[in-house]
Write a protein that holds these residues in place. Structure first.
Motif: not given
Ligand code: NAD
Length: 348
Positions: A281-283, A273-275, A255-257
Protein backbone atom coordinates in the motif's frame (compact mmCIF):
# COMPACT_ATOMS: atom_id res chain seq x y z
CA UNK A 1 -1.88 -23.46 -32.01
CA UNK A 2 -2.12 -24.39 -28.32
CA UNK A 3 -4.27 -22.01 -26.29
CA UNK A 4 -3.93 -21.77 -22.50
CA UNK A 5 -6.80 -20.39 -20.44
CA UNK A 6 -5.59 -18.14 -17.62
CA UNK A 7 -7.61 -16.82 -14.68
CA UNK A 8 -6.19 -13.46 -13.57
CA UNK A 9 -6.72 -12.14 -10.07
CA UNK A 10 -4.82 -8.83 -9.98
CA UNK A 11 -6.09 -8.15 -6.42
CA UNK A 12 -5.11 -5.01 -4.55
CA UNK A 13 -2.52 -2.23 -4.65
CA UNK A 14 0.56 -3.02 -6.73
CA UNK A 15 -0.91 -6.45 -7.48
CA UNK A 16 -2.84 -4.73 -10.27
CA UNK A 17 0.27 -3.01 -11.74
CA UNK A 18 2.51 -6.07 -11.65
CA UNK A 19 -0.16 -8.39 -13.09
CA UNK A 20 -0.56 -6.01 -16.00
CA UNK A 21 3.24 -5.96 -16.48
CA UNK A 22 3.58 -9.75 -16.27
CA UNK A 23 0.74 -10.32 -18.74
CA UNK A 24 2.32 -7.94 -21.27
CA UNK A 25 5.50 -10.02 -21.09
CA UNK A 26 3.51 -13.28 -21.28
CA UNK A 27 1.75 -12.00 -24.41
CA UNK A 28 5.11 -11.15 -26.01
CA UNK A 29 6.39 -14.64 -25.14
CA UNK A 30 3.25 -16.26 -26.59
CA UNK A 31 3.60 -14.42 -29.87
CA UNK A 32 7.33 -15.26 -30.14
CA UNK A 33 6.91 -18.95 -29.29
CA UNK A 34 3.66 -19.65 -31.14
CA UNK A 35 1.07 -20.31 -28.47
CA UNK A 36 -1.95 -18.32 -27.34
CA UNK A 37 -3.04 -17.09 -23.92
CA UNK A 38 -6.72 -16.48 -23.35
CA UNK A 39 -7.27 -14.72 -20.04
CA UNK A 40 -10.26 -13.77 -17.95
CA UNK A 41 -9.81 -11.27 -15.13
CA UNK A 42 -11.62 -11.52 -11.80
CA UNK A 43 -12.01 -8.44 -9.57
CA UNK A 44 -11.71 -10.42 -6.31
CA UNK A 45 -9.91 -8.18 -3.84
CA UNK A 46 -10.44 -6.09 -0.73
CA UNK A 47 -12.44 -3.58 -2.78
CA UNK A 48 -14.68 -6.48 -3.85
CA UNK A 49 -15.01 -7.49 -0.19
CA UNK A 50 -16.16 -4.01 0.82
CA UNK A 51 -18.88 -4.16 -1.82
CA UNK A 52 -19.98 -7.79 -1.43
CA UNK A 53 -18.93 -8.87 2.08
CA UNK A 54 -16.83 -11.71 0.70
CA UNK A 55 -13.44 -11.89 -1.03
CA UNK A 56 -14.82 -14.00 -3.87
CA UNK A 57 -18.33 -15.04 -4.83
CA UNK A 58 -19.87 -18.35 -3.88
CA UNK A 59 -18.72 -20.85 -6.48
CA UNK A 60 -15.53 -18.86 -7.10
CA UNK A 61 -13.35 -21.91 -6.58
CA UNK A 62 -15.40 -23.92 -9.09
CA UNK A 63 -15.11 -21.07 -11.59
CA UNK A 64 -11.32 -21.17 -11.30
CA UNK A 65 -11.20 -24.95 -11.68
CA UNK A 66 -11.85 -24.68 -15.41
CA UNK A 67 -8.63 -22.76 -16.13
CA UNK A 68 -5.19 -24.08 -17.05
CA UNK A 69 -3.51 -21.77 -14.53
CA UNK A 70 -4.28 -18.93 -12.13
CA UNK A 71 -2.15 -15.80 -12.00
CA UNK A 72 -2.49 -13.62 -8.91
CA UNK A 73 -0.97 -10.18 -8.27
CA UNK A 74 -1.35 -9.59 -4.53
CA UNK A 75 -4.22 -9.40 -2.11
CA UNK A 76 -4.55 -7.24 1.00
CA UNK A 77 -5.55 -3.74 2.03
CA UNK A 78 -5.17 -3.65 5.80
CA UNK A 79 -6.53 -0.10 6.14
CA UNK A 80 -10.02 -1.35 5.27
CA UNK A 81 -10.01 -5.16 5.52
CA UNK A 82 -8.14 -7.15 8.20
CA UNK A 83 -5.35 -9.24 6.66
CA UNK A 84 -6.72 -12.35 8.35
CA UNK A 85 -9.96 -11.85 6.37
CA UNK A 86 -8.36 -11.18 2.98
CA UNK A 87 -5.86 -14.02 3.28
CA UNK A 88 -8.33 -16.61 4.56
CA UNK A 89 -11.00 -15.46 2.11
CA UNK A 90 -9.09 -15.89 -1.14
CA UNK A 91 -5.48 -16.99 -1.25
CA UNK A 92 -5.51 -19.79 1.32
CA UNK A 93 -8.80 -21.34 0.10
CA UNK A 94 -7.43 -21.48 -3.47
CA UNK A 95 -4.17 -23.11 -2.36
CA UNK A 96 -6.06 -25.68 -0.28
CA UNK A 97 -8.96 -26.39 -2.66
CA UNK A 98 -6.64 -27.06 -5.58
CA UNK A 99 -4.10 -29.01 -3.54
CA UNK A 100 -1.35 -26.59 -4.48
CA UNK A 101 0.80 -28.12 -1.84
CA UNK A 102 4.21 -27.15 -3.19
CA UNK A 103 5.10 -23.49 -2.99
CA UNK A 104 8.28 -23.03 -4.99
CA UNK A 105 10.38 -19.93 -4.43
CA UNK A 106 13.77 -19.44 -6.13
CA UNK A 107 16.36 -17.20 -4.48
CA UNK A 108 19.38 -16.07 -6.43
CA UNK A 109 20.89 -12.77 -7.46
CA UNK A 110 20.00 -11.56 -10.94
CA UNK A 111 22.89 -10.03 -12.91
CA UNK A 112 23.50 -6.43 -11.89
CA UNK A 113 21.48 -6.69 -8.68
CA UNK A 114 23.43 -6.02 -5.52
CA UNK A 115 22.12 -7.92 -2.53
CA UNK A 116 22.89 -6.90 1.02
CA UNK A 117 25.34 -9.80 1.51
CA UNK A 118 28.95 -10.31 0.46
CA UNK A 119 27.96 -13.76 -0.84
CA UNK A 120 26.90 -13.67 -4.47
CA UNK A 121 26.98 -17.16 -5.88
CA UNK A 122 23.95 -18.62 -4.16
CA UNK A 123 21.09 -20.42 -5.88
CA UNK A 124 18.47 -21.67 -3.45
CA UNK A 125 15.17 -23.32 -4.30
CA UNK A 126 12.90 -22.99 -1.31
CA UNK A 127 9.95 -25.37 -1.17
CA UNK A 128 7.30 -24.48 1.32
CA UNK A 129 4.45 -26.78 2.36
CA UNK A 130 1.40 -24.84 1.30
CA UNK A 131 -1.79 -26.48 2.52
CA UNK A 132 -1.53 -27.48 6.19
CA UNK A 133 0.91 -27.14 9.10
CA UNK A 134 0.69 -23.91 11.05
CA UNK A 135 -1.73 -22.34 8.52
CA UNK A 136 -4.32 -25.11 8.65
CA UNK A 137 -6.83 -22.72 10.22
CA UNK A 138 -7.63 -25.12 13.07
CA UNK A 139 -8.37 -23.25 16.26
CA UNK A 140 -10.71 -20.86 17.96
CA UNK A 141 -11.23 -18.14 20.53
CA UNK A 142 -13.09 -18.38 23.77
CA UNK A 143 -14.40 -15.68 26.14
CA UNK A 144 -13.59 -12.95 23.65
CA UNK A 145 -12.87 -9.56 25.19
CA UNK A 146 -12.94 -10.94 28.75
CA UNK A 147 -10.05 -11.29 31.19
CA UNK A 148 -10.05 -15.04 30.75
CA UNK A 149 -9.91 -14.86 26.97
CA UNK A 150 -8.22 -17.83 25.27
CA UNK A 151 -6.92 -18.21 21.72
CA UNK A 152 -5.86 -21.62 20.41
CA UNK A 153 -4.34 -22.32 17.00
CA UNK A 154 -3.28 -25.85 16.22
CA UNK A 155 -0.73 -26.90 13.63
CA UNK A 156 -1.80 -29.89 11.58
CA UNK A 157 0.80 -32.20 10.05
CA UNK A 158 -0.51 -35.28 8.25
CA UNK A 159 1.68 -38.11 7.02
CA UNK A 160 0.29 -37.65 3.52
CA UNK A 161 0.98 -33.90 3.61
CA UNK A 162 4.50 -34.14 5.01
CA UNK A 163 5.49 -37.06 2.82
CA UNK A 164 4.35 -35.47 -0.44
CA UNK A 165 6.11 -32.14 0.15
CA UNK A 166 9.33 -33.87 1.15
CA UNK A 167 9.12 -36.21 -1.83
CA UNK A 168 8.65 -33.17 -4.05
CA UNK A 169 11.75 -31.63 -2.46
CA UNK A 170 13.81 -34.78 -2.99
CA UNK A 171 12.79 -34.85 -6.66
CA UNK A 172 13.81 -31.19 -7.10
CA UNK A 173 17.14 -31.83 -5.37
CA UNK A 174 17.76 -34.82 -7.63
CA UNK A 175 17.16 -32.60 -10.68
CA UNK A 176 19.46 -29.85 -9.33
CA UNK A 177 22.68 -30.16 -7.33
CA UNK A 178 21.57 -33.14 -5.24
CA UNK A 179 21.32 -31.58 -1.81
CA UNK A 180 18.24 -31.16 0.36
CA UNK A 181 18.00 -29.26 3.63
CA UNK A 182 14.96 -30.03 5.74
CA UNK A 183 14.07 -27.22 8.14
CA UNK A 184 12.25 -27.88 11.42
CA UNK A 185 12.36 -26.95 15.07
CA UNK A 186 12.33 -30.47 16.41
CA UNK A 187 14.25 -29.61 19.55
CA UNK A 188 11.36 -27.47 20.81
CA UNK A 189 8.35 -28.85 18.92
CA UNK A 190 8.59 -32.44 19.93
CA UNK A 191 5.57 -33.92 18.14
CA UNK A 192 5.01 -32.37 14.73
CA UNK A 193 8.61 -31.51 13.93
CA UNK A 194 10.06 -34.78 15.23
CA UNK A 195 7.49 -36.48 13.01
CA UNK A 196 8.65 -34.35 10.03
CA UNK A 197 12.29 -35.36 10.73
CA UNK A 198 11.30 -39.03 10.85
CA UNK A 199 9.52 -38.86 7.50
CA UNK A 200 12.56 -37.08 6.02
CA UNK A 201 14.81 -39.91 7.16
CA UNK A 202 12.42 -42.56 5.80
CA UNK A 203 12.33 -40.91 2.37
CA UNK A 204 16.08 -40.30 2.32
CA UNK A 205 16.52 -44.06 2.00
CA UNK A 206 14.71 -43.88 -1.35
CA UNK A 207 16.98 -41.10 -2.63
CA UNK A 208 20.55 -42.31 -2.02
CA UNK A 209 21.78 -39.83 -4.66
CA UNK A 210 20.53 -36.87 -2.58
CA UNK A 211 22.47 -35.73 0.47
CA UNK A 212 20.28 -34.52 3.33
CA UNK A 213 20.87 -31.97 6.06
CA UNK A 214 18.53 -31.32 8.97
CA UNK A 215 18.50 -27.76 10.31
CA UNK A 216 16.51 -25.89 12.89
CA UNK A 217 14.74 -22.80 11.63
CA UNK A 218 16.79 -20.41 13.78
CA UNK A 219 20.11 -21.85 12.58
CA UNK A 220 18.76 -21.81 9.04
CA UNK A 221 17.96 -18.10 9.26
CA UNK A 222 21.60 -17.48 10.22
CA UNK A 223 22.89 -19.79 7.50
CA UNK A 224 20.93 -17.97 4.79
CA UNK A 225 22.83 -14.83 5.76
CA UNK A 226 26.26 -16.31 6.55
CA UNK A 227 26.62 -19.06 3.92
CA UNK A 228 23.69 -19.13 1.46
CA UNK A 229 26.00 -20.55 -1.23
CA UNK A 230 26.03 -23.88 0.65
CA UNK A 231 22.27 -24.37 0.15
CA UNK A 232 20.51 -26.07 -2.74
CA UNK A 233 16.91 -27.23 -2.13
CA UNK A 234 15.35 -26.17 1.17
CA UNK A 235 12.08 -27.75 2.35
CA UNK A 236 10.07 -26.24 5.19
CA UNK A 237 6.62 -26.13 6.72
CA UNK A 238 4.05 -23.49 5.82
CA UNK A 239 5.04 -20.93 8.48
CA UNK A 240 8.77 -21.56 8.40
CA UNK A 241 8.80 -21.49 4.60
CA UNK A 242 6.81 -18.27 4.61
CA UNK A 243 9.31 -16.53 6.86
CA UNK A 244 12.45 -17.98 5.28
CA UNK A 245 11.37 -16.93 1.82
CA UNK A 246 11.07 -13.28 2.88
CA UNK A 247 14.64 -13.65 4.11
CA UNK A 248 15.44 -15.27 0.76
CA UNK A 249 13.83 -12.29 -0.98
CA UNK A 250 15.94 -9.91 1.10
CA UNK A 251 19.24 -11.59 0.21
CA UNK A 252 18.32 -11.59 -3.47
CA UNK A 253 17.90 -7.82 -3.40
CA UNK A 254 14.34 -7.36 -2.18
CA UNK A 255 10.74 -8.46 -2.56
CA UNK A 256 10.62 -7.02 -6.05
CA UNK A 257 12.74 -9.97 -7.22
CA UNK A 258 11.09 -12.87 -5.38
CA UNK A 259 8.93 -15.16 -7.53
CA UNK A 260 6.58 -17.88 -6.38
CA UNK A 261 4.61 -20.79 -7.79
CA UNK A 262 1.86 -22.67 -5.95
CA UNK A 263 1.99 -26.03 -7.65
CA UNK A 264 -0.42 -28.92 -7.75
CA UNK A 265 2.13 -31.51 -8.90
CA UNK A 266 -0.41 -34.13 -9.97
CA UNK A 267 -2.20 -31.52 -12.14
CA UNK A 268 -5.65 -32.54 -10.93
CA UNK A 269 -6.46 -28.80 -10.55
CA UNK A 270 -4.90 -25.54 -11.73
CA UNK A 271 -1.73 -24.23 -10.14
CA UNK A 272 -1.35 -20.58 -9.14
CA UNK A 273 1.51 -18.19 -9.80
CA UNK A 274 2.15 -14.98 -7.84
CA UNK A 275 5.05 -12.86 -6.66
CA UNK A 276 6.06 -13.32 -3.00
CA UNK A 277 5.35 -9.68 -2.22
CA UNK A 278 2.05 -8.24 -1.09
CA UNK A 279 0.00 -5.30 -2.27
CA UNK A 280 2.52 -2.73 -0.93
CA UNK A 281 0.00 0.00 0.00
CA UNK A 282 2.91 2.39 0.63
CA UNK A 283 3.84 2.51 -3.06
CA UNK A 284 0.53 1.56 -4.69
CA UNK A 285 -0.55 3.65 -7.69
CA UNK A 286 2.87 5.29 -8.11
CA UNK A 287 4.17 3.25 -11.07
CA UNK A 288 7.33 2.36 -9.09
CA UNK A 289 6.61 -1.27 -8.14
CA UNK A 290 9.25 -3.62 -9.46
CA UNK A 291 7.45 -6.08 -11.78
CA UNK A 292 10.39 -8.51 -12.01
CA UNK A 293 9.10 -10.86 -9.29
CA UNK A 294 5.74 -10.96 -11.06
CA UNK A 295 7.30 -11.56 -14.48
CA UNK A 296 9.54 -14.30 -13.07
CA UNK A 297 6.40 -15.92 -11.56
CA UNK A 298 4.94 -15.75 -15.07
CA UNK A 299 8.02 -17.61 -16.35
CA UNK A 300 7.33 -20.30 -13.73
CA UNK A 301 3.78 -20.49 -15.08
CA UNK A 302 4.97 -20.97 -18.66
CA UNK A 303 7.27 -23.77 -17.52
CA UNK A 304 4.40 -25.47 -15.70
CA UNK A 305 2.17 -25.14 -18.77
CA UNK A 306 4.80 -26.97 -20.81
CA UNK A 307 6.30 -23.94 -22.59
CA UNK A 308 9.81 -24.51 -21.25
CA UNK A 309 11.52 -22.67 -24.09
CA UNK A 310 9.37 -19.58 -23.59
CA UNK A 311 9.93 -19.75 -19.84
CA UNK A 312 13.71 -19.86 -20.28
CA UNK A 313 13.53 -16.96 -22.75
CA UNK A 314 11.50 -14.81 -20.31
CA UNK A 315 14.03 -15.46 -17.56
CA UNK A 316 16.87 -14.65 -19.96
CA UNK A 317 15.08 -11.41 -20.91
CA UNK A 318 14.76 -10.45 -17.23
CA UNK A 319 18.49 -11.13 -16.81
CA UNK A 320 19.34 -9.13 -19.92
CA UNK A 321 17.39 -6.16 -18.55
CA UNK A 322 18.94 -6.27 -15.07
CA UNK A 323 22.42 -6.80 -16.58
CA UNK A 324 21.91 -3.42 -18.25
CA UNK A 325 21.08 -1.93 -14.86
CA UNK A 326 17.31 -1.76 -15.42
CA UNK A 327 15.20 -2.25 -12.31
CA UNK A 328 18.12 -3.21 -10.11
CA UNK A 329 17.38 -0.69 -7.33
CA UNK A 330 14.14 0.73 -5.95
CA UNK A 331 13.21 4.02 -7.59
CA UNK A 332 15.64 3.65 -10.50
CA UNK A 333 12.99 2.86 -13.14
CA UNK A 334 9.24 2.91 -13.39
CA UNK A 335 7.17 -0.27 -13.56
CA UNK A 336 6.52 0.48 -17.22
CA UNK A 337 10.19 1.07 -18.07
CA UNK A 338 11.23 -2.24 -16.52
CA UNK A 339 8.43 -4.08 -18.32
CA UNK A 340 9.35 -2.49 -21.64
CA UNK A 341 13.03 -3.42 -21.16
CA UNK A 342 12.14 -7.08 -20.51
CA UNK A 343 9.86 -7.18 -23.56
CA UNK A 344 12.55 -5.55 -25.73
CA UNK A 345 15.06 -8.20 -24.63
CA UNK A 346 12.55 -10.96 -25.27
CA UNK A 347 11.87 -9.71 -28.78
CA UNK A 348 15.51 -8.98 -29.64
P1 NAD B 1 4.46 -6.09 1.02
O1 NAD B 1 5.18 -7.20 0.36
O2 NAD B 1 3.24 -5.62 0.35
O3 NAD B 1 5.45 -4.85 1.21
C1 NAD B 1 6.60 -4.88 2.05
C2 NAD B 1 7.58 -3.77 1.62
O4 NAD B 1 8.21 -4.16 0.38
C3 NAD B 1 6.90 -2.44 1.35
O5 NAD B 1 7.75 -1.41 1.78
C4 NAD B 1 6.74 -2.41 -0.16
O6 NAD B 1 6.75 -1.10 -0.71
C5 NAD B 1 7.96 -3.21 -0.63
N1 NAD B 1 7.66 -3.92 -1.87
C6 NAD B 1 6.90 -5.04 -1.99
N2 NAD B 1 6.82 -5.43 -3.26
C7 NAD B 1 7.55 -4.54 -3.98
C8 NAD B 1 7.83 -4.39 -5.37
N3 NAD B 1 7.36 -5.27 -6.29
N4 NAD B 1 8.58 -3.35 -5.77
C9 NAD B 1 9.07 -2.49 -4.87
N5 NAD B 1 8.84 -2.57 -3.54
C10 NAD B 1 8.08 -3.58 -3.10
O7 NAD B 1 4.14 -6.60 2.50
P2 NAD B 1 3.24 -5.94 3.63
O8 NAD B 1 3.41 -4.45 3.60
O9 NAD B 1 3.54 -6.68 4.85
O10 NAD B 1 1.76 -6.28 3.22
C11 NAD B 1 0.88 -5.40 2.51
C12 NAD B 1 -0.41 -6.14 2.24
O11 NAD B 1 -0.16 -7.23 1.34
C13 NAD B 1 -1.05 -6.78 3.47
O12 NAD B 1 -2.42 -6.65 3.36
C14 NAD B 1 -0.61 -8.22 3.40
O13 NAD B 1 -1.50 -9.11 4.05
C15 NAD B 1 -0.66 -8.45 1.92
N6 NAD B 1 0.18 -9.55 1.44
C16 NAD B 1 -0.33 -10.29 0.44
C17 NAD B 1 0.43 -11.30 -0.13
C18 NAD B 1 -0.15 -12.06 -1.26
O14 NAD B 1 -1.15 -11.67 -1.82
N7 NAD B 1 0.47 -13.14 -1.69
C19 NAD B 1 1.73 -11.54 0.34
C20 NAD B 1 2.24 -10.73 1.37
C21 NAD B 1 1.45 -9.73 1.91
Amino acid sequence: MTTYKLALIPGDGIGVDVTDAAMKVMAAAASRFGFALESESFPWSCAYYLEHGTMMPEGGIETLRGFDAIYLGAVGWPATVPDSVSLHGLLLPIRKAFNQYANIRPHRLLPGVEGPLKAEGFDILCIRENTEGEYSGAGGRLHEGKDNEVAVETSVFTRAGVERILRFGFEQARARRGHLTSVTKSNAQKYSMVFWDEVTRELAAEYPDVTVSHMHIDAMAAKMVMAPQDLDVVVASNLFGDILTDLGAAIQGGLGFAASANINPDRSAPSMFEPVHGSAPDIAGQNIANPIAAIWSGAQMLEHLGEAEASTAVLAAIEAATAKGIGIRPGLNTTQEITAAVIAALEA
